[in-house]
Design a protein around this motif. Sequence first.
Motif, short mmCIF file in Angstrom:
data_model
loop_
_atom_site.label_atom_id
_atom_site.label_comp_id
_atom_site.label_asym_id
_atom_site.label_seq_id
_atom_site.Cartn_x
_atom_site.Cartn_y
_atom_site.Cartn_z
N SER A 9 0.78 -1.23 0.17
CA SER A 9 0.14 0.09 -0.15
C SER A 9 0.92 1.31 0.01
N SER A 10 1.97 0.97 0.00
CA SER A 10 3.00 2.36 -0.11
C SER A 10 2.99 3.22 -1.19
N ARG A 11 2.72 2.53 -2.32
CA ARG A 11 2.73 3.18 -3.64
C ARG A 11 1.75 2.62 -4.83
N GLY A 12 1.86 2.89 -5.95
CA GLY A 12 0.91 2.32 -7.04
C GLY A 12 -0.24 1.89 -6.67
N LEU A 13 -0.77 0.63 -7.21
CA LEU A 13 -2.24 0.33 -7.08
C LEU A 13 -2.52 0.11 -5.77
N GLY A 14 -1.70 -0.58 -4.87
CA GLY A 14 -2.16 -0.77 -3.43
C GLY A 14 -2.54 0.61 -2.60
N SER A 32 3.73 -3.13 3.97
CA SER A 32 4.67 -2.82 3.33
C SER A 32 6.09 -2.56 4.00
N ARG A 33 7.23 -2.41 2.99
CA ARG A 33 8.39 -1.93 3.86
C ARG A 33 8.42 -0.59 4.22
N SER A 34 7.85 0.26 3.43
CA SER A 34 8.03 1.65 3.66
C SER A 34 6.40 2.21 3.97
N GLU A 35 6.57 3.12 4.67
CA GLU A 35 5.34 3.88 5.27
C GLU A 35 4.90 4.91 4.32
N ASP A 56 9.03 -7.05 5.29
CA ASP A 56 9.71 -7.23 4.08
C ASP A 56 9.01 -8.62 3.89
N LEU A 57 8.05 -8.75 2.73
CA LEU A 57 7.27 -9.89 2.51
C LEU A 57 8.43 -11.07 2.08
N SER A 58 9.41 -10.48 1.51
CA SER A 58 10.45 -11.67 0.84
C SER A 58 11.24 -12.51 2.11
N ASN A 86 -4.66 -8.89 -1.80
CA ASN A 86 -2.90 -9.03 -1.81
C ASN A 86 -2.70 -8.57 -3.04
N ASN A 87 -1.89 -7.41 -3.05
CA ASN A 87 -1.41 -6.64 -3.98
C ASN A 87 -0.02 -6.47 -4.17
N ALA A 88 0.77 -6.49 -2.96
CA ALA A 88 2.33 -6.30 -3.31
C ALA A 88 2.72 -7.33 -4.36
N THR A 153 9.41 -16.14 -14.48
CA THR A 153 8.94 -16.25 -13.01
C THR A 153 7.67 -15.37 -12.77
N TYR A 154 7.45 -14.10 -13.26
CA TYR A 154 6.37 -13.40 -13.04
C TYR A 154 4.94 -14.14 -13.55
N SER A 155 5.16 -14.51 -14.87
CA SER A 155 3.90 -15.56 -15.39
C SER A 155 3.73 -16.47 -14.45
N VAL A 186 -2.37 -2.81 -17.81
CA VAL A 186 -1.33 -1.84 -17.64
C VAL A 186 -1.41 -0.49 -16.92
N ILE A 187 -0.48 -0.61 -15.85
CA ILE A 187 -0.89 0.84 -15.03
C ILE A 187 0.41 1.69 -14.81
N ASP A 188 0.32 2.88 -14.67
CA ASP A 188 1.32 3.70 -14.47
C ASP A 188 2.10 3.67 -13.28
N THR A 189 2.86 2.90 -12.95
CA THR A 189 3.41 2.49 -11.68
C THR A 189 4.88 2.44 -11.81
N ASP A 190 5.58 2.46 -10.69
CA ASP A 190 7.04 2.11 -10.60
C ASP A 190 7.20 0.90 -11.28
N MET A 191 6.52 -0.13 -11.20
CA MET A 191 6.53 -1.40 -11.83
C MET A 191 6.83 -1.41 -13.33
N GLN A 192 6.02 -0.46 -14.01
CA GLN A 192 6.00 -0.22 -15.65
C GLN A 192 7.45 0.24 -15.96
N GLY A 193 7.77 1.29 -14.86
CA GLY A 193 9.09 1.82 -15.04
C GLY A 193 10.48 0.88 -15.22
#
Length: 253
Positions: A9-14, A32-35, A56-58, A86-88, A153-155, A186-193
Amino acid sequence: MQYAIVTGSSRGLGEAIAEQMIEKNVNIIAVSRSENEKLKKKAEERKVDYFHVSCDLSDSSQLDEGLDRIMDIAFNEDTHYVYLVNNAGVIEPIDTIGNLDADAVQKHIQVNLTAPVLIINRLIKEANQKEIRTFVINITSGAAERSVHGWSTYSTTKAAINRFTETLALEQEGNGHKVLAYSPGVIDTDMQGEIRSSSAEQFAEVDKFKQLKEEGKLRSPEEVAAVLMDLINQPDDIENGKVYKLYDLVEKQ
Ligand SMILES: NC(=O)c1ccc[n+]([C@@H]2O[C@H](COP(=O)([O-])OP(=O)(O)OC[C@H]3O[C@@H](n4cnc5c(N)ncnc54)[C@H](OP(=O)(O)O)[C@@H]3O)[C@@H](O)[C@H]2O)c1
Protein backbone atom coordinates in the motif's frame (compact mmCIF):
# COMPACT_ATOMS: atom_id res chain seq x y z
CA MET A 1 -16.06 -2.71 12.28
CA GLN A 2 -14.60 -3.49 8.89
CA TYR A 3 -10.90 -3.83 8.13
CA ALA A 4 -8.98 -3.97 4.87
CA ILE A 5 -5.56 -5.59 4.91
CA VAL A 6 -3.80 -4.12 1.86
CA THR A 7 -0.31 -5.37 1.01
CA GLY A 8 1.96 -3.10 -1.04
CA SER A 9 0.00 0.00 0.00
CA SER A 10 3.02 2.33 0.03
CA ARG A 11 2.64 3.25 -3.66
CA GLY A 12 1.10 2.30 -6.99
CA LEU A 13 -2.13 0.32 -7.17
CA GLY A 14 -2.05 -0.68 -3.48
CA GLU A 15 -1.95 2.96 -2.39
CA ALA A 16 -4.96 3.81 -4.58
CA ILE A 17 -6.94 0.80 -3.28
CA ALA A 18 -6.18 1.69 0.35
CA GLU A 19 -7.21 5.31 -0.31
CA GLN A 20 -10.53 4.22 -1.80
CA MET A 21 -11.12 1.80 1.10
CA ILE A 22 -10.62 4.75 3.48
CA GLU A 23 -13.24 6.69 1.48
CA LYS A 24 -15.57 3.72 2.12
CA ASN A 25 -14.87 4.18 5.86
CA VAL A 26 -13.05 0.85 6.09
CA ASN A 27 -10.19 0.68 8.64
CA ILE A 28 -6.82 0.00 7.03
CA ILE A 29 -4.03 -2.41 7.85
CA ALA A 30 -1.30 -1.36 5.43
CA VAL A 31 1.51 -3.85 4.85
CA SER A 32 4.75 -2.82 3.12
CA ARG A 33 8.38 -2.04 3.87
CA SER A 34 7.91 1.73 3.67
CA GLU A 35 5.28 3.89 5.36
CA ASN A 36 2.81 6.03 3.37
CA GLU A 37 2.26 9.36 5.12
CA LYS A 38 -0.45 10.42 2.67
CA LEU A 39 -2.65 7.44 3.58
CA LYS A 40 -2.06 7.97 7.28
CA LYS A 41 -3.15 11.61 6.96
CA LYS A 42 -6.21 10.75 4.87
CA ALA A 43 -7.30 8.14 7.44
CA GLU A 44 -6.94 10.71 10.24
CA GLU A 45 -9.07 13.23 8.31
CA ARG A 46 -11.78 10.59 7.67
CA LYS A 47 -11.56 9.29 11.26
CA VAL A 48 -10.72 5.82 10.04
CA ASP A 49 -8.20 3.63 11.91
CA TYR A 50 -4.93 3.15 10.07
CA PHE A 51 -2.19 0.71 11.05
CA HIS A 52 1.06 0.23 9.20
CA VAL A 53 2.63 -3.19 9.59
CA SER A 54 6.20 -2.80 8.41
CA CYS A 55 7.12 -6.09 6.78
CA ASP A 56 9.48 -7.33 4.10
CA LEU A 57 7.33 -10.06 2.57
CA SER A 58 10.40 -11.67 0.99
CA ASP A 59 11.73 -12.48 4.47
CA SER A 60 9.96 -15.48 6.02
CA SER A 61 10.63 -14.53 9.65
CA GLN A 62 9.32 -10.96 9.06
CA LEU A 63 6.27 -12.47 7.37
CA ASP A 64 5.60 -14.74 10.39
CA GLU A 65 5.83 -11.82 12.81
CA GLY A 66 3.83 -9.56 10.50
CA LEU A 67 1.07 -12.16 10.22
CA ASP A 68 0.64 -12.29 14.02
CA ARG A 69 0.34 -8.51 14.16
CA ILE A 70 -2.05 -8.31 11.17
CA MET A 71 -4.40 -10.95 12.60
CA ASP A 72 -4.36 -9.38 16.10
CA ILE A 73 -5.49 -6.07 14.62
CA ALA A 74 -7.97 -7.44 12.07
CA PHE A 75 -9.80 -9.89 14.33
CA ASN A 76 -10.82 -8.01 17.45
CA GLU A 77 -14.11 -8.22 19.35
CA ASP A 78 -15.70 -5.45 17.23
CA THR A 79 -14.74 -6.91 13.84
CA HIS A 80 -17.55 -8.03 11.57
CA TYR A 81 -15.91 -8.06 8.10
CA VAL A 82 -12.36 -8.28 6.76
CA TYR A 83 -11.10 -7.50 3.26
CA LEU A 84 -7.72 -8.81 2.21
CA VAL A 85 -6.10 -7.32 -0.88
CA ASN A 86 -2.97 -9.27 -1.84
CA ASN A 87 -1.51 -6.56 -4.04
CA ALA A 88 2.25 -6.41 -3.18
CA GLY A 89 4.20 -7.74 -6.10
CA VAL A 90 7.52 -7.63 -7.90
CA ILE A 91 8.36 -8.14 -11.56
CA GLU A 92 12.11 -8.73 -11.24
CA PRO A 93 13.98 -10.80 -12.29
CA ILE A 94 13.30 -9.81 -15.90
CA ASP A 95 15.59 -12.06 -17.88
CA THR A 96 15.62 -15.23 -19.91
CA ILE A 97 15.83 -18.67 -18.32
CA GLY A 98 19.48 -19.60 -17.91
CA ASN A 99 20.32 -16.02 -16.88
CA LEU A 100 18.01 -15.68 -13.87
CA ASP A 101 19.54 -14.45 -10.62
CA ALA A 102 18.88 -17.15 -8.00
CA ASP A 103 18.34 -14.76 -5.09
CA ALA A 104 15.92 -12.61 -7.12
CA VAL A 105 13.92 -15.73 -8.11
CA GLN A 106 13.56 -16.80 -4.46
CA LYS A 107 12.51 -13.33 -3.33
CA HIS A 108 10.08 -13.05 -6.22
CA ILE A 109 8.34 -16.33 -5.39
CA GLN A 110 8.20 -15.42 -1.70
CA VAL A 111 6.58 -11.99 -2.35
CA ASN A 112 4.26 -12.90 -5.25
CA LEU A 113 3.18 -16.37 -4.17
CA THR A 114 4.28 -17.65 -0.75
CA ALA A 115 3.24 -14.50 1.12
CA PRO A 116 -0.31 -14.29 -0.34
CA VAL A 117 -0.82 -18.03 0.22
CA LEU A 118 0.28 -17.80 3.87
CA ILE A 119 -1.70 -14.62 4.56
CA ILE A 120 -4.87 -16.21 3.15
CA ASN A 121 -4.19 -19.41 5.11
CA ARG A 122 -4.10 -17.48 8.42
CA LEU A 123 -7.01 -15.24 7.45
CA ILE A 124 -9.34 -18.15 6.65
CA LYS A 125 -8.38 -20.01 9.82
CA GLU A 126 -9.06 -17.00 12.07
CA ALA A 127 -12.20 -15.99 10.20
CA ASN A 128 -13.78 -19.44 10.29
CA GLN A 129 -12.96 -19.89 14.00
CA LYS A 130 -14.60 -16.54 14.77
CA GLU A 131 -17.38 -16.86 12.17
CA ILE A 132 -16.37 -13.62 10.45
CA ARG A 133 -16.89 -13.16 6.70
CA THR A 134 -14.02 -12.09 4.49
CA PHE A 135 -13.48 -10.81 0.95
CA VAL A 136 -10.17 -11.95 -0.57
CA ILE A 137 -8.86 -10.07 -3.62
CA ASN A 138 -5.68 -11.33 -5.27
CA ILE A 139 -4.08 -8.96 -7.76
CA THR A 140 -3.01 -10.97 -10.78
CA SER A 141 -1.89 -10.17 -14.32
CA GLY A 142 -2.67 -11.02 -17.93
CA ALA A 143 0.81 -12.59 -17.89
CA ALA A 144 -0.73 -15.49 -15.94
CA GLU A 145 -2.44 -16.59 -19.13
CA ARG A 146 0.34 -16.21 -21.68
CA SER A 147 4.06 -16.90 -21.79
CA VAL A 148 6.06 -13.69 -22.02
CA HIS A 149 9.72 -13.70 -23.10
CA GLY A 150 11.76 -12.60 -20.05
CA TRP A 151 8.89 -12.84 -17.53
CA SER A 152 8.99 -16.58 -16.74
CA THR A 153 8.98 -16.08 -12.96
CA TYR A 154 6.25 -13.43 -13.04
CA SER A 155 3.93 -15.38 -15.37
CA THR A 156 4.44 -18.45 -13.20
CA THR A 157 3.63 -16.81 -9.85
CA LYS A 158 0.58 -15.02 -11.30
CA ALA A 159 -0.72 -18.25 -12.90
CA ALA A 160 -0.25 -19.97 -9.54
CA ILE A 161 -2.17 -17.28 -7.67
CA ASN A 162 -5.07 -17.70 -10.12
CA ARG A 163 -5.17 -21.43 -9.40
CA PHE A 164 -4.94 -20.77 -5.63
CA THR A 165 -7.86 -18.32 -5.90
CA GLU A 166 -10.00 -20.95 -7.65
CA THR A 167 -9.07 -23.61 -5.10
CA LEU A 168 -9.90 -21.33 -2.19
CA ALA A 169 -13.32 -20.65 -3.70
CA LEU A 170 -13.91 -24.37 -4.20
CA GLU A 171 -12.97 -25.28 -0.63
CA GLN A 172 -14.82 -22.42 1.06
CA GLU A 173 -18.08 -22.77 -0.87
CA GLY A 174 -20.98 -22.17 1.50
CA ASN A 175 -18.85 -20.45 4.19
CA GLY A 176 -19.85 -16.96 3.10
CA HIS A 177 -16.42 -15.75 1.98
CA LYS A 178 -15.96 -13.86 -1.28
CA VAL A 179 -12.85 -14.50 -3.35
CA LEU A 180 -11.65 -13.25 -6.70
CA ALA A 181 -8.52 -12.40 -8.66
CA TYR A 182 -8.29 -9.02 -10.37
CA SER A 183 -6.24 -8.53 -13.54
CA PRO A 184 -5.69 -4.75 -13.73
CA GLY A 185 -4.22 -4.17 -17.20
CA VAL A 186 -1.24 -1.85 -17.62
CA ILE A 187 -0.92 0.78 -14.89
CA ASP A 188 1.35 3.81 -14.69
CA THR A 189 3.41 2.76 -11.65
CA ASP A 190 7.03 2.14 -10.67
CA MET A 191 6.66 -1.46 -11.89
CA GLN A 192 6.12 -0.22 -15.47
CA GLY A 193 9.26 1.92 -15.10
CA GLU A 194 11.23 -1.21 -14.18
CA ILE A 195 9.77 -3.02 -17.20
CA ARG A 196 10.80 -0.18 -19.58
CA SER A 197 14.35 -0.16 -18.18
CA SER A 198 14.99 -3.77 -19.34
CA SER A 199 17.11 -4.52 -22.37
CA ALA A 200 15.63 -6.23 -25.46
CA GLU A 201 17.84 -9.27 -24.68
CA GLN A 202 16.21 -9.57 -21.26
CA PHE A 203 12.69 -8.73 -22.42
CA ALA A 204 11.79 -8.95 -26.11
CA GLU A 205 8.63 -6.80 -25.80
CA VAL A 206 10.37 -3.82 -24.18
CA ASP A 207 9.72 -1.47 -27.13
CA LYS A 208 6.00 -2.24 -27.05
CA PHE A 209 5.86 -1.23 -23.37
CA LYS A 210 7.86 1.96 -24.05
CA GLN A 211 5.35 2.79 -26.77
CA LEU A 212 2.38 2.22 -24.43
CA LYS A 213 3.84 4.84 -22.08
CA GLU A 214 4.63 7.29 -24.91
CA GLU A 215 1.11 6.96 -26.30
CA GLY A 216 -0.45 7.54 -22.86
CA LYS A 217 -2.03 4.08 -22.82
CA LEU A 218 -1.20 3.30 -19.17
CA ARG A 219 -4.12 3.77 -16.79
CA SER A 220 -3.73 5.64 -13.52
CA PRO A 221 -3.73 3.56 -10.31
CA GLU A 222 -6.79 5.56 -9.15
CA GLU A 223 -8.82 4.59 -12.22
CA VAL A 224 -7.84 0.92 -11.92
CA ALA A 225 -8.65 0.88 -8.18
CA ALA A 226 -12.05 2.50 -8.85
CA VAL A 227 -13.00 -0.30 -11.27
CA LEU A 228 -12.14 -2.84 -8.55
CA MET A 229 -14.15 -0.93 -5.92
CA ASP A 230 -17.21 -0.88 -8.21
CA LEU A 231 -16.85 -4.65 -8.56
CA ILE A 232 -16.56 -5.42 -4.84
CA ASN A 233 -19.37 -3.03 -3.98
CA GLN A 234 -21.75 -5.55 -5.61
CA PRO A 235 -20.71 -8.66 -3.63
CA ASP A 236 -23.87 -10.61 -4.48
CA ASP A 237 -22.90 -10.52 -8.18
CA ILE A 238 -19.41 -11.97 -7.60
CA GLU A 239 -18.59 -15.36 -9.05
CA ASN A 240 -16.28 -16.85 -6.44
CA GLY A 241 -12.85 -17.90 -7.70
CA LYS A 242 -13.10 -15.97 -10.98
CA VAL A 243 -10.35 -13.89 -12.54
CA TYR A 244 -11.98 -10.49 -13.26
CA LYS A 245 -10.22 -8.48 -15.96
CA LEU A 246 -10.26 -4.71 -16.03
CA TYR A 247 -10.66 -4.70 -19.82
CA ASP A 248 -13.88 -6.74 -19.60
CA LEU A 249 -15.22 -4.63 -16.74
CA VAL A 250 -14.62 -1.28 -18.45
CA GLU A 251 -16.17 -2.56 -21.68
CA LYS A 252 -19.41 -3.25 -19.77
CA GLN A 253 -19.54 0.32 -18.38
N1 LIG B 1 1.82 -1.94 -13.06
C1 LIG B 1 1.22 -2.75 -13.93
O1 LIG B 1 1.13 -2.45 -15.15
C2 LIG B 1 0.61 -4.04 -13.46
C3 LIG B 1 -0.03 -4.85 -14.41
C4 LIG B 1 -0.63 -6.05 -14.01
C5 LIG B 1 -0.55 -6.42 -12.67
N2 LIG B 1 0.09 -5.61 -11.76
C6 LIG B 1 0.11 -6.07 -10.35
O2 LIG B 1 -0.40 -5.03 -9.52
C7 LIG B 1 0.19 -5.13 -8.22
C8 LIG B 1 0.72 -3.75 -7.80
O3 LIG B 1 1.72 -3.37 -8.73
P1 LIG B 1 2.23 -1.86 -8.90
O4 LIG B 1 2.36 -1.64 -10.34
O5 LIG B 1 1.40 -0.95 -8.06
O6 LIG B 1 3.71 -2.02 -8.29
P2 LIG B 1 4.68 -0.96 -7.61
O7 LIG B 1 4.29 0.43 -7.93
O8 LIG B 1 6.04 -1.44 -7.95
O9 LIG B 1 4.41 -1.19 -6.05
C9 LIG B 1 4.70 -2.43 -5.47
C10 LIG B 1 4.20 -2.46 -4.04
O10 LIG B 1 4.54 -3.75 -3.51
C11 LIG B 1 5.28 -3.58 -2.32
N3 LIG B 1 6.33 -4.56 -2.19
C12 LIG B 1 7.25 -4.93 -3.12
N4 LIG B 1 8.15 -5.78 -2.57
C13 LIG B 1 7.78 -5.95 -1.28
C14 LIG B 1 8.32 -6.67 -0.20
N5 LIG B 1 9.44 -7.41 -0.33
N6 LIG B 1 7.69 -6.63 1.00
C15 LIG B 1 6.58 -5.87 1.15
N7 LIG B 1 6.02 -5.15 0.18
C16 LIG B 1 6.62 -5.19 -1.04
C17 LIG B 1 5.89 -2.18 -2.41
O11 LIG B 1 6.05 -1.65 -1.09
P3 LIG B 1 7.48 -1.32 -0.41
O12 LIG B 1 8.48 -1.10 -1.50
O13 LIG B 1 7.22 -0.12 0.44
O14 LIG B 1 7.78 -2.53 0.43
C18 LIG B 1 4.83 -1.40 -3.16
O15 LIG B 1 3.89 -0.85 -2.28
C19 LIG B 1 1.27 -6.20 -8.32
O16 LIG B 1 0.77 -7.42 -7.79
C20 LIG B 1 1.50 -6.32 -9.81
O17 LIG B 1 1.99 -7.60 -10.17
C21 LIG B 1 0.67 -4.45 -12.11
